[in-house]
Design an enzyme around this catalytic site. Structure first.
Site, mmCIF file in Angstrom:
data_model
loop_
_atom_site.group_PDB
_atom_site.id
_atom_site.type_symbol
_atom_site.label_atom_id
_atom_site.label_comp_id
_atom_site.label_asym_id
_atom_site.label_seq_id
_atom_site.Cartn_x
_atom_site.Cartn_y
_atom_site.Cartn_z
ATOM 1 N N LYS A 67 -0.974 -6.907 -9.352
ATOM 2 C CA LYS A 67 -1.960 -7.013 -8.257
ATOM 3 C C LYS A 67 -1.545 -5.982 -7.207
ATOM 4 O O LYS A 67 -0.670 -6.218 -6.396
ATOM 5 C CB LYS A 67 -1.933 -8.431 -7.664
ATOM 6 C CG LYS A 67 -3.218 -8.886 -6.976
ATOM 7 C CD LYS A 67 -3.718 -8.021 -5.852
ATOM 8 C CE LYS A 67 -2.955 -8.236 -4.554
ATOM 9 N NZ LYS A 67 -3.388 -7.289 -3.492
ATOM 10 N N CYS A 107 9.479 1.846 3.517
ATOM 11 C CA CYS A 107 10.366 0.730 3.873
ATOM 12 C C CYS A 107 11.786 1.227 4.126
ATOM 13 O O CYS A 107 12.601 0.519 4.683
ATOM 14 C CB CYS A 107 10.381 -0.299 2.766
ATOM 15 S SG CYS A 107 11.033 0.380 1.248
ATOM 16 N N SER A 134 5.337 -7.003 3.388
ATOM 17 C CA SER A 134 5.911 -7.328 4.692
ATOM 18 C C SER A 134 6.693 -8.647 4.621
ATOM 19 O O SER A 134 6.453 -9.479 3.740
ATOM 20 C CB SER A 134 4.789 -7.424 5.724
ATOM 21 O OG SER A 134 3.860 -8.407 5.304
ATOM 22 N N GLU A 178 -4.929 -3.702 -1.934
ATOM 23 C CA GLU A 178 -6.375 -3.441 -1.894
ATOM 24 C C GLU A 178 -6.686 -2.148 -1.133
ATOM 25 O O GLU A 178 -7.817 -1.663 -1.174
ATOM 26 C CB GLU A 178 -7.112 -4.640 -1.269
ATOM 27 C CG GLU A 178 -6.745 -4.963 0.173
ATOM 28 C CD GLU A 178 -5.499 -5.837 0.325
ATOM 29 O OE1 GLU A 178 -4.535 -5.663 -0.452
ATOM 30 O OE2 GLU A 178 -5.476 -6.673 1.253
ATOM 31 N N PHE A 187 0.809 -1.224 0.000
ATOM 32 C CA PHE A 187 0.000 0.000 0.000
ATOM 33 C C PHE A 187 0.841 1.273 0.000
ATOM 34 O O PHE A 187 0.370 2.332 -0.400
ATOM 35 C CB PHE A 187 -0.938 0.014 1.227
ATOM 36 C CG PHE A 187 -0.269 0.463 2.500
ATOM 37 C CD1 PHE A 187 -0.144 1.818 2.794
ATOM 38 C CD2 PHE A 187 0.264 -0.453 3.401
ATOM 39 C CE1 PHE A 187 0.486 2.250 3.956
ATOM 40 C CE2 PHE A 187 0.902 -0.036 4.565
ATOM 41 C CZ PHE A 187 1.017 1.323 4.836
HETATM 42 P P1 NAD Z 1 1.531 -6.623 3.039
HETATM 43 O O1 NAD Z 1 2.562 -7.680 3.133
HETATM 44 O O2 NAD Z 1 0.388 -6.651 3.998
HETATM 45 O O3 NAD Z 1 0.856 -6.630 1.577
HETATM 46 C C1 NAD Z 1 1.640 -6.640 0.406
HETATM 47 C C2 NAD Z 1 0.856 -7.327 -0.698
HETATM 48 O O4 NAD Z 1 0.614 -8.693 -0.325
HETATM 49 C C3 NAD Z 1 -0.506 -6.694 -0.966
HETATM 50 O O5 NAD Z 1 -0.743 -6.684 -2.345
HETATM 51 C C4 NAD Z 1 -1.476 -7.625 -0.238
HETATM 52 O O6 NAD Z 1 -2.749 -7.673 -0.853
HETATM 53 C C5 NAD Z 1 -0.790 -8.973 -0.326
HETATM 54 N N1 NAD Z 1 -1.070 -9.844 0.829
HETATM 55 C C6 NAD Z 1 -1.333 -9.462 2.108
HETATM 56 N N2 NAD Z 1 -1.524 -10.537 2.886
HETATM 57 C C7 NAD Z 1 -1.390 -11.628 2.094
HETATM 58 C C8 NAD Z 1 -1.467 -13.038 2.334
HETATM 59 N N3 NAD Z 1 -1.741 -13.541 3.551
HETATM 60 N N4 NAD Z 1 -1.259 -13.869 1.298
HETATM 61 C C9 NAD Z 1 -0.970 -13.384 0.068
HETATM 62 N N5 NAD Z 1 -0.893 -12.061 -0.206
HETATM 63 C C10 NAD Z 1 -1.091 -11.187 0.791
HETATM 64 O O7 NAD Z 1 2.297 -5.215 3.100
HETATM 65 P P2 NAD Z 1 1.670 -3.756 3.179
HETATM 66 O O8 NAD Z 1 1.103 -3.533 4.539
HETATM 67 O O9 NAD Z 1 0.813 -3.484 2.001
HETATM 68 O O10 NAD Z 1 3.003 -2.881 2.999
HETATM 69 C C11 NAD Z 1 3.862 -2.557 4.055
HETATM 70 C C12 NAD Z 1 5.031 -3.521 4.125
HETATM 71 O O11 NAD Z 1 5.736 -3.525 2.887
HETATM 72 C C13 NAD Z 1 6.059 -3.110 5.168
HETATM 73 O O12 NAD Z 1 6.502 -4.259 5.830
HETATM 74 C C14 NAD Z 1 7.179 -2.492 4.339
HETATM 75 O O13 NAD Z 1 8.460 -2.523 4.931
HETATM 76 C C15 NAD Z 1 7.124 -3.336 3.127
HETATM 77 N N6 NAD Z 1 7.761 -2.666 2.006
HETATM 78 C C16 NAD Z 1 8.997 -3.100 1.641
HETATM 79 C C17 NAD Z 1 9.658 -2.472 0.611
HETATM 80 C C18 NAD Z 1 11.008 -2.930 0.194
HETATM 81 O O14 NAD Z 1 11.488 -2.450 -0.815
HETATM 82 N N7 NAD Z 1 11.662 -3.823 0.881
HETATM 83 C C19 NAD Z 1 9.046 -1.399 -0.059
HETATM 84 C C20 NAD Z 1 7.772 -0.993 0.342
HETATM 85 C C21 NAD Z 1 7.140 -1.638 1.375
#
Ligand code: NAD
Length: 508
Positions: free
Chosen positions: A185, A293, A238, A188, A161
């Site tokens: 994808k 991040c 994450s 959401e 997000f």
């Molecule tokens: P998230 O892991 O909750 O979601 C990321 C994606 O995975 C979304 O598209 C979501 O719909 C999907 N997703 C969520 N739960 C899932 C599941 N159980 N099974 C399959 N898919 C699933 O992350 P977020 O809250 O959207 O973003 C924040 C996180 O992203 C933080 O941990 C941040 O550090 C990380 N991030 C990392 C970088 C990097 O470059 N390393 C960059 C940006 C964000």
């Protein structure tokens, strides 16, 4: 650009949720999620959650488009990339408003993320150079050898997000320029930027089916990870989900890069310029409400600097204006109410465990609607490594100061951390900085630079639990990830080389 509206039988008018075959696609699923304006707390739209069948339709669109796009000349592909770049640059304010409305970050910050995404588009405009192979003439007598880079096929991008435009743009410009087709994808929580980008691609002349979007949750992600026609997956999110995505998609035979969470430390040595360090800590700690991040979350004050540094940061943090990102504020709300409450809970836990709350964001008076998901900048001092505010990724405007006596202690703290995304050191001692960049176990290092996101022609990626896979995002690694090499050994027959010989080929 108009918003894409379509009518789904039985559900009334909802925003077009998906994009495939060059146009909006309502899909067959009846599951939906709520999309908020975090500055007001109001639900502004619903987003449909794709079913397995919807994902299959998007992958079919990408699969059908692949052969023609792969064989489209580099000259033509590059023209589309340049057109996309020009359109995006001309209309970036529209996209920034969409980002602010669903994510909450202030407009200037939304423009900043678009600018960093544009960098990758610009690198992809030079794809003709990046795809060049190697050639050796006369490797054996009359035999030439050369290598070529070819696209993989339909690839999936799954994004978080916090950067609804930039993170997809870390991947899709190079993927598309290299001749792949894409299914994105997005998160959401802020789905609309992806549809705006899809319309822009269509306007830039990208053939239908090359860029597709499916909205949704785990159902959509799992369908992509296991679909036999998806050849590669680029994921950002994450750490637990990144690990799951890596394990699941590699088990299904795909090439995967899965970027995870972070806990970024900024070390301030006694000889640092403390005003520069304080400015940088505030910008990197509270920019985008800490939902980056590469945000600095742990400030490691070495030796005698702590008292002065904490005072300088506190003064600056108290001057930050928290409020609606559409007004002239410095920092917006957090993305959802549960996330805001979770971050506030970490502040409570830190205080209960003995940290000093120097600046308390829980009592912020925002320039925005009462229902917004507000939390002001928070500065915690005397944080120790066993406190949850230190061990966990907070992803909010909370800066924790950990006091240590020596450089070695600071380094040991960082290297013991399970994450290794970004880090920074502030010092005027070139030798100390050089030692740090050599010894620290982190993928991206800043020297007097707090958020060292590499420029588009380098590559972005962390170490340890911050990245699963072998290649980083964009730059040269991006080209490697989205292509596979083929080595060709070629001989134009001369009758003197005829004859049967079952021995292993040798060079003469
Ligand atoms: P998230 O892991 O909750 O979601 C990321 C994606 O995975 C979304 O598209 C979501 O719909 C999907 N997703 C969520 N739960 C899932 C599941 N159980 N099974 C399959 N898919 C699933 O992350 P977020 O809250 O959207 O973003 C924040 C996180 O992203 C933080 O941990 C941040 O550090 C990380 N991030 C990392 C970088 C990097 O470059 N390393 C960059 C940006 C964000």
């Amino acid at each position: 650009m108009t918003s894409t509206q379509t009518t789904t039988p039985g559900t009334g008018t909802v925003p077009a949720s998906h994009w495939l075959d060059g146009k909006p696609y309502a899909g067959g699923s009846t599951r939906t999620g709520e999309v908020y304006n975090p500055a007001t707390g109001e639900v502004t739209s619903l987003v449909a959650f794709a079913s397995e069948e919807d994902v299959a339709a998007a992958v079919a669109s990408a699969t059908a488009a692949f052969p023609a796009w792969r064989d489209t000349s580099l000259a033509r592909r590059t023209q589309v990339l340049f057109a996309f770049r020009e359109l995006l640059n001309a209309r970036k304010n529209e996209l920034a408003e969409i980002i602010t409305a669903e994510h909450g970050k202030v407009l200037s910050d939304a423009l900043g993320e678009i600018a960093r995404g544009l960098e990758v588009v610009e690198v992809a405009c030079g794809i003709a150079h990046l795809l060049k192979g190697e050639m050796t003439e006369n490797a054996s007598t009359g035999v030439d050898v050369y290598s070529i880079r070819q696209p993989l096929g339909p690839v999936a991008i799954i994004s978080p997000f916090n950067f609804p435009a930039m993170v997809p743009m870390w991947f899709f410009p190079i993927a598309i320029a290299a001749g792949n087709t894409v299914v994105l994808k997005p998160s959401e929580k802020d789905p609309s930027a992806s549809l705006w980008l899809a319309e822009l691609w269509a306007e830039a002349g990208l053939p239908a089916g090359v860029f597709n979007v499916v909205q949704g949750d785990k159902v959509a992600v799992d369908a992509l990870l296991t679909h036999p026609d998806i050849k590669a997956v680029s994921f950002v999110g994450s750490t637990p989900i990144a690990k799951y995505v890596y394990e699941t998609a590699t088990a299904h035979g795909k090439r995967v890069q899965a970027l995870g969470g972070a806990k970024n430390h900024m070390v301030v040595l006694p000889d640092a310029d403390l005003d520069l360090a304080a400015d940088s800590a505030v910008n990197a700690g509270f920019g985008s409400a800490g939902e980056r991040c590469m945000a600095i979350s742990a400030l490691v004050a070495v030796g005698p600097v702590a008292d002065d540094l904490v005072a300088k940061i506190a003064e600056r943090a108290q001057g930050i204006k928290t409020g609606d990102g559409r007004r002239s504020c410095d920092m917006g709300p957090l993305v959802t109410r549960p996330h805001r409450d979770k971050v506030a809970g970490y502040i409570d836990a830190g205080e209960a465990a003995g940290a000093t709350v120097v600046v308390d964001g829980r009592t912020v008076e925002p320039d925005g609607a009462a229902g917004g998901f507000w939390l002001g900048p928070t500065l915690l001092d005397h944080v120790t490594p066993e406190m949850s505010v230190y061990t966990d990724e907070i992803f909010g405007p909370v800066l924790s100061v950990v006091r240590v006596e020596t450089y070695d202690e600071a380094l040991a703290l960082i290297n013991a951390n399970p994450y290794g995304n970004g880090t920074a050191i502030f010092t005027n001692d070139g030798g100390a900085a050089r030692k740090f960049q050599n010894e620290v176990e982190v993928g991206m290092v800043g020297i007097n630079v707090p958020i060292p996101v590499p420029v588009g022609y380098y590559s972005f990626g962390g170490w340890k639990n911050s990245l699963f896979g072998d290649t980083h995002a964009y730059g040269a690694d991006g080209v490697r990830f989205f292509t596979r090499t083929k080595a060709v050994t070629e001989r134009w027959l001369d009758p003197s080389h005829g004859g049967i010989n079952l021995g292993f080929p040798q060079n003469h």
